[in-house]
Design an enzyme around this catalytic site. Structure first.
Site, mmCIF file in Angstrom:
data_model
loop_
_atom_site.group_PDB
_atom_site.id
_atom_site.type_symbol
_atom_site.label_atom_id
_atom_site.label_comp_id
_atom_site.label_asym_id
_atom_site.label_seq_id
_atom_site.Cartn_x
_atom_site.Cartn_y
_atom_site.Cartn_z
ATOM 1 N N HIS A 95 0.732 -1.343 -0.032
ATOM 2 C CA HIS A 95 0.137 -0.013 0.126
ATOM 3 C C HIS A 95 0.846 1.359 0.095
ATOM 4 C CE1 HIS A 95 -3.159 -2.740 2.030
ATOM 5 N NE2 HIS A 95 -2.813 -3.145 0.837
ATOM 6 N N GLU A 124 -12.611 1.262 -4.817
ATOM 7 C CA GLU A 124 -13.509 2.570 -4.867
ATOM 8 C C GLU A 124 -12.927 3.545 -6.081
ATOM 9 O OE1 GLU A 124 -13.225 4.426 -1.176
ATOM 10 O OE2 GLU A 124 -14.534 2.636 -0.065
ATOM 11 N N TYR A 137 -12.624 9.612 3.549
ATOM 12 C CA TYR A 137 -13.064 8.753 2.563
ATOM 13 C C TYR A 137 -13.291 7.371 3.282
ATOM 14 C CZ TYR A 137 -13.396 12.418 -0.851
ATOM 15 O OH TYR A 137 -13.767 13.466 -1.600
#
Ligand code: HEC
Length: 483
Positions: free
Chosen positions: A253, A346, A356
């Site tokens: 990530h 998303e 978010y």
């Protein structure tokens, strides 16, 4: 239809299971224990209808399926499950059921598998795919210089130059050392909007360091430099995170996309680096979209410049692994795509200072089909919810996940009806998706092709064709009748 066993009997025998613990149970086991009896062990149906056929009496959307499961239809023989399944377990079941539906649908659909120089058909155009830069290894990003040369990053840490249509054997020299294990690597290469005058080339990469304890760690870093005599010179750091926010090298990530708005601000994405709680922590750059002046200074109108302790470059937060980021100059909108866990990929419309949601609110569940949980600042473990006040829902939620890797707006002239559409590439599902946007919403989605390799990026070239980055090459899509 055969009358199912009385719901009352089922309820009494199962209440014990619910009471057994607040622990969430494995969703496959829940299905097998509680649903397979009537709906079929392989979702094929039995005394009750199949839940994988995509045909719904009571509605197939998230809210309707959730309602069906919670409240049941006792008159029709469907027991209510709200006393037996937790909210998180019900949500996991809904994701699991939707995965079955999509799997069934895909068995019956065929997608284009374009090969070099063969014509394939999409909804609006017939096109051909042709290889333009062969001989690459996991290309991550491409940038087109105004003089006709092209730069390509490879994940393994090399910046490649294409000159006179030929890939130069020697990579660009003096590119910083890059961590390349796991999801780490050399990421985006983007030209300054005024490159013609200032020549700045921006790079995002996993910066390797030693932690205070001497461990190998890495974090997303942004630099810029000039290309001169086959080397990256005049290098300047645009963004570097504090050492304590670096996470284990070769990890997960990193985000790593860069885009510019009309005013010349540079936006870039950083993933939460595997510690999901960090996405909600404004003191850390992890799990955020950032915004800086093109030279790295913090703009005075950034949302958290006056928040004590906050990282002042943060523009939005609550992101997991945002690998797609694009500013749409025609609409003044900033679009982002991010990888969810299992489900919950998303597409987001990014606005200043907003949250978010990750990992507090997500449509995704964990890879073991258990609900996502996260640690509260108090040390308490809490299951995620799907929506929460004050947290932005996604414009599109892809469940099951497609592993969405990039987002770009098509701006060329070769496919006029695609102008302004957002193209999203995907890794695991190997899809190229075309999204028609209107007023911040997606009004139509098309899978243009699928299954020719993990797709890292799809971006408009200066010739108006759409360049796609495949595992071993860069290809471009041109209209079928083009010469
Ligand atoms: C005792 C048999 C039985 C069991 C056990 C059962 N169902 Fe059902 N279910 C039914 C029947 C019968 C229907 C059809 C109801 C109707 O026609 O209105 C149904 C309908 C549904 C629907 C609505 C389908 C539609 O077309 O809208 C869902 C969703 C559903 N069940 C999910 C589940 C899940 C998830 C479980 C396990 C937790 C489960 N069911 C367990 C009998 C059962």
């Amino acid at each position: 239809m055969r009358i199912p066993r009385p719901a009352v009997f089922l309820l009494s025998s199962l209440l014990t299971a619910a009471a057994a613990g607040a622990q969430t149970r494995d969703v496959k086991k829940i299905y097998g224990d509680f649903c397979a009896n009537c709906h079929g062990a392989s979702f094929e149906g039995g005394s009750a209808p199949s839940l994988a056929a995509g045909v719904w009496k009571h509605g197939g959307d998230e809210a309707s399926v959730t309602r069906s499961i919670r409240d049941g239809y006792p008159q029709a023989g469907m027991p209510p499950w709200n006393a037996i399944l937790s909210g998180a377990e019900t949500h996991a079941l809904v994701v699991y059921i939707h995965e079955q539906v999509v799997a069934r649908e895909r068995q019956h659909l065929t997608f284009a598998h374009p090969a070099d120089n063969l014509t394939a058909q999409s909804e609006l155009y017939a096109y051909r795919l042709e290889t333009v830069i062969p001989g690459l290894q996991e290309p991550w990003s491409i940038a087109f210089l105004p003089d006709g040369r092209t730069l390509v990053t490879e994940k393994k840490g090399t910046l490649r130059l294409v000159e006179n249509g030929r890939l130069q054997e020697k990579p660009v020299a003096d590119v910083p050392a890059v961590d390349t294990g796991g999801q780490a690597g050399l990421f985006d290469v983007v030209l300054h909007p005024d490159f013609a005058h200032n020549g700045w080339i921006y790079l995002a990469f996993a910066d390797p360091k030693k932690s205070a304890e001497g461990r190998n760690v890495a974090m997303t870093k942004i630099i810029r430099g000039h290309l001169r005599d086959g080397a990256l010179v005049d290098q300047q750091t645009i963004f570097q995170a504090p050492l304590e926010t670096y996470r284990p090298a070769g990890g997960i990530h990193f985000g790593g996309r860069i885009t510019f708005d009309r005013q010349g601000h540079v936006f870039f994405s950083i993933g939460e680096r595997g510690t999901k709680e960090n996405a909600q922590d404004l003191t850390r750059p992890n799990g955020k979209i950032h915004r800086l002046q093109d030279d790295g200074r913090v703009p005075a109108d950034n949302p958290f410049v006056n928040t004590p302790g906050a990282d002042p470059s943060i523009w939005s937060y609550g992101h997991r692994n945002p690998q797609g980021l694009v500013y749409d100059a025609a609409t003044n909108e900033l679009w982002e795509t991010e990888h969810g866990p299992r489900g919950g990929d998303e597409l987001n419309l990014i606005r200043k200072g907003l949250n978010y949601g990750w990992p507090v609110a997500t449509e995704g569940i964990d890879y073991d089909l258990k609900p996502i949980t996260y640690m509260e600042p108090s040390g308490q473990r809490t299951p995620a919810v799907t929506t929460k006040d004050g947290m932005e829902p996604a414009v599109i939620d892809w469940t099951p996940s497609i592993a969405v890797s990039s987002a770009n707006i098509y701006t060329g002239d070769l496919f006029p009806k695609w102008k302004g559409n957002l193209f999203a590439a995907s890794l695991a599902a190997q899809e190229l998706r075309r999204l028609e946007l209107k007023d911040g919403k997606v009004v139509h989605q098309e899978i243009i092709f699928k299954g020719i390799g993990r797709l890292r990026d799809a971006i408009t070239g200066p010739d108006g064709s759409l360049y796609v980055l495949l595992p071993d090459r860069v290809s471009r899509m041109i209209p079928a009748d083009a010469k």
